[in-house]
Write an enzyme that holds these catalytic residues in place. Structure first.
Site, PDB file in Angstrom:
ATOM      1  N   ASP A   2       0.870  -1.186   0.000  1.00 12.63           N
ATOM      2  CA  ASP A   2       0.000   0.000   0.000  1.00 12.63           C
ATOM      3  C   ASP A   2       0.894   1.219   0.000  1.00 12.63           C
ATOM      4  OD1 ASP A   2      -0.031   0.858   3.204  1.00 12.63           O
ATOM      5  OD2 ASP A   2       0.002  -1.316   2.922  1.00 12.63           O
ATOM      6  N   GLU A  29      -8.269   5.401  12.146  1.00 11.96           N
ATOM      7  CA  GLU A  29      -7.399   4.980  13.240  1.00 11.96           C
ATOM      8  C   GLU A  29      -7.063   6.108  14.212  1.00 11.96           C
ATOM      9  OE1 GLU A  29      -3.200   4.358  11.648  1.00 11.96           O
ATOM     10  OE2 GLU A  29      -4.400   4.062   9.817  1.00 11.96           O
TER      11      GLU A  29
END
Length: 340
Positions: free
Chosen positions: A13, A102
């Site tokens: 990623d 997050e």
């Protein structure tokens, strides 16, 4: 935890932090899947988003996108979901749209789950595509609740030989097993992942219908022709939206702007159009042909009038006046702007 699918794929990623990436070298190193950061919040697009997407597709990699959520309320989450979908709507991708939430601040666990679920459901509704939840193993165990387990899990866990058994999900579709890996084609550390079949869209060309469909005004077909030597030639027609269409593609095919279609059809949200609806298309051949292509600019995703004006050494006021822009805060990818 068991994997959601049987076939595994090596993946990475990426975002602006990796800067320039040689995706051909990445593919040659055996990487098959790349998740690309597209956006964050309600107005920030990763500056390497387009470059990463073009490079990954050119190298034949399977592509997914993720959005970093900053929301502090459900209404914030809905706004971010709409922005995320608007950024990636014209892209071709194979992997599920990933939710990366997050940074919770002072939010309670209930608030965190309400925001995450609202964002995921809105993305799924607006895009017609499936969603995955990205989470570290701690949040997937202690914060996120059962309401989110209907979505595939992409878990970050850097110790052990597999994701923990006490995570509330029964299966995983992606496992980010290190953030300090090395891959040919990427300078510095790279996030390395193992993905399986569960991370991919069931039908990458399919499109789900939203639960609620807004009616789009329709206008009977009519054509108006005048002497092009003395008057503009204006052609009016209607177009029936097909599966997979976007306003950008329709505008490009008819040689008009997205904003003209939005205005003519009184479209409240240019990111929401539905197969079967009819659009009224008005094309003024004279005004279109009067543009000198060397003095025009095609609006891209993430553009603002301020950035465009700065790039071409002009002012926002001039762009607004020359292009008859009614709302300087609304420009659409695919629009053709005249630059003096």
């Amino acid at each position: 935890m068991e994997p959601e699918g049987t076939t595994e794929y090596r993946g990475i990623d990426v975002s602006r932090h990796q800067e320039d990436i040689d995706f051909e070298a990445v593919a040659n190193a055996g990487i098959e899947v790349v998740y690309i950061k597209s956006s964050e919040g309600i107005d920030w697009i990763d500056p390497y988003f387009e470059k990463n997407y073009d490079g990954a597709k050119a190298a034949g990699l399977k592509v997914g996108f993720y959005h970093y959520v900053n929301a502090r309320s459900v209404s914030d989450a809905l706004a971010e979901a709409k922005f995320f979908v608007s950024v990636i709507q014209d892209k071709s991708f194979e992997a599920k749209l990933a939710v990366d939430f997050e940074d919770f601040g002072e939010l309670s666990i209930d608030e965190i789950n309400q925001i995450t679920l609202a964002f995921a459901e809105e993305v799924e509704k607006l895009s017609g595509k499936e969603v995955a939840i990205y989470s570290n193993s701690s949040n997937a165990t202690n914060v996120f609740d059962e309401s989110l387990t209907k979505y595939s899990l992409w878990v970050a866990q850097y110790d052990g030989n597999k994701p923990w058994d006490d995570i509330i999900w029964d299966t995983w579709a992606g496992w980010q097993y290190t953030d300090s890996g090395t891959v040919e084609g990427i300078n510095g550390n790279a996030d390395l992942n193992i993905f399986n079949d569960g991370i991919f869209l069931k039908d990458s060309s399919g499109e789900k219908q939203p639960d609620t469909i807004e009616e789009t005004p329709t206008v009977p077909i009519e054509k108006e022709q005048t002497d092009s030597k003395t008057h503009p030639v204006k052609t009016n027609t209607t177009y029936v939206i097909k599966k997979g269409d976007t306003l950008y593609r329709i505008a490009r095919n008819f040689g008009v702007t997205v904003s003209s279609i939005v205005e003519t059809n009184n479209i409240k949200n240019p990111n929401l159009i539905y197969p079967g609806d009819e659009l009224h298309i008005v094309k003024n051949n004279s005004s279109q042909s009067s543009f000198n292509k060397s003095n025009t600019y095609v609006v891209k995703s993430g553009d603002t009038l301020w950035n465009i004006a700065k790039k071409f050494g002009t002012s926002v006021d001039k762009l607004v006046k020359e292009n008859n822009i009614k709302n300087r805060n609304l420009i659409y990818p695919g629009d053709l702007l005249k630059i003096s």
